[in-house]
Design a protein around this motif. Sequence first.
Motif, PDB file in Angstrom:
ATOM      1  N   ASP A 112      47.830  30.167  22.492  1.00 54.24           N
ATOM      2  CA  ASP A 112      48.365  28.943  21.899  1.00 54.24           C
ATOM      3  C   ASP A 112      47.457  27.789  22.301  1.00 54.24           C
ATOM      4  O   ASP A 112      47.384  27.413  23.464  1.00 54.24           O
ATOM      5  CB  ASP A 112      49.787  28.703  22.402  1.00 54.24           C
ATOM      6  N   LYS A 114      46.968  23.972  21.394  1.00 55.26           N
ATOM      7  CA  LYS A 114      47.521  22.783  20.742  1.00 55.26           C
ATOM      8  C   LYS A 114      48.541  23.128  19.665  1.00 55.26           C
ATOM      9  O   LYS A 114      48.502  22.606  18.563  1.00 55.26           O
ATOM     10  CB  LYS A 114      46.403  21.911  20.198  1.00 55.26           C
ATOM     11  N   GLY A 115      49.427  24.078  19.977  1.00 49.01           N
ATOM     12  CA  GLY A 115      50.535  24.393  19.086  1.00 49.01           C
ATOM     13  C   GLY A 115      50.256  25.429  18.012  1.00 49.01           C
ATOM     14  O   GLY A 115      51.131  25.726  17.213  1.00 49.01           O
ATOM     15  N   LYS A 116      49.056  25.998  17.985  1.00 49.51           N
ATOM     16  CA  LYS A 116      48.743  27.034  17.006  1.00 49.51           C
ATOM     17  C   LYS A 116      48.240  28.277  17.734  1.00 49.51           C
ATOM     18  O   LYS A 116      47.431  28.180  18.653  1.00 49.51           O
ATOM     19  CB  LYS A 116      47.674  26.554  16.023  1.00 49.51           C
TER      20      LYS A 116
END
Length: 174
Positions: A112, A114-116
Amino acid sequence: MKKVLLPVLMLVMAFAAIAANAAEAPTYGLTSEGVGPVKMNMLIKDLPKSVEGLYDAFTISEDMDGHLLVFTLNGEKVMEARARYDRWDVGNDETLAIYLIKVSSKSVVGIDIKGKLYGVGDNIKTLITNKSVKRVNANRYTYKDVVIDVTNSNGASTIKSIEFELKEEEVEWP
């Protein structure tokens, strides 16, 4: 009849392709803590036999480097882990604990950033360019202590593997 069958067949094939791609997309993130309920320093004897969507089996073998665990889901390798004995209780299989987790094939485990979630095979050139990941050398980067190895070809920086390893503390004998 042919006019109806062809669109239905194409629709079924499209859904099958979407389902196959969804199964390969990472859904679990590797961190310095571990992956889902598989935690760093966790004793092998305490590992769940299976974890829904992560693995349905694992095997343990010994080699020159110690104990290797291979986690599989539907017969496909998801990730590997290494385990070592407690330094004060070498040889006691009850103390074997995970110190390294590595993902080197496309699976449900990624990282993961930064949120992806990014997995093996994904291009992270943009993350390298905007310095979201820290460069160690030409083919190795880190993000929050997780190591990302890449291959560079045709203008792409593709994830080859991700791993996290607990460093063993140096201890002086009394």
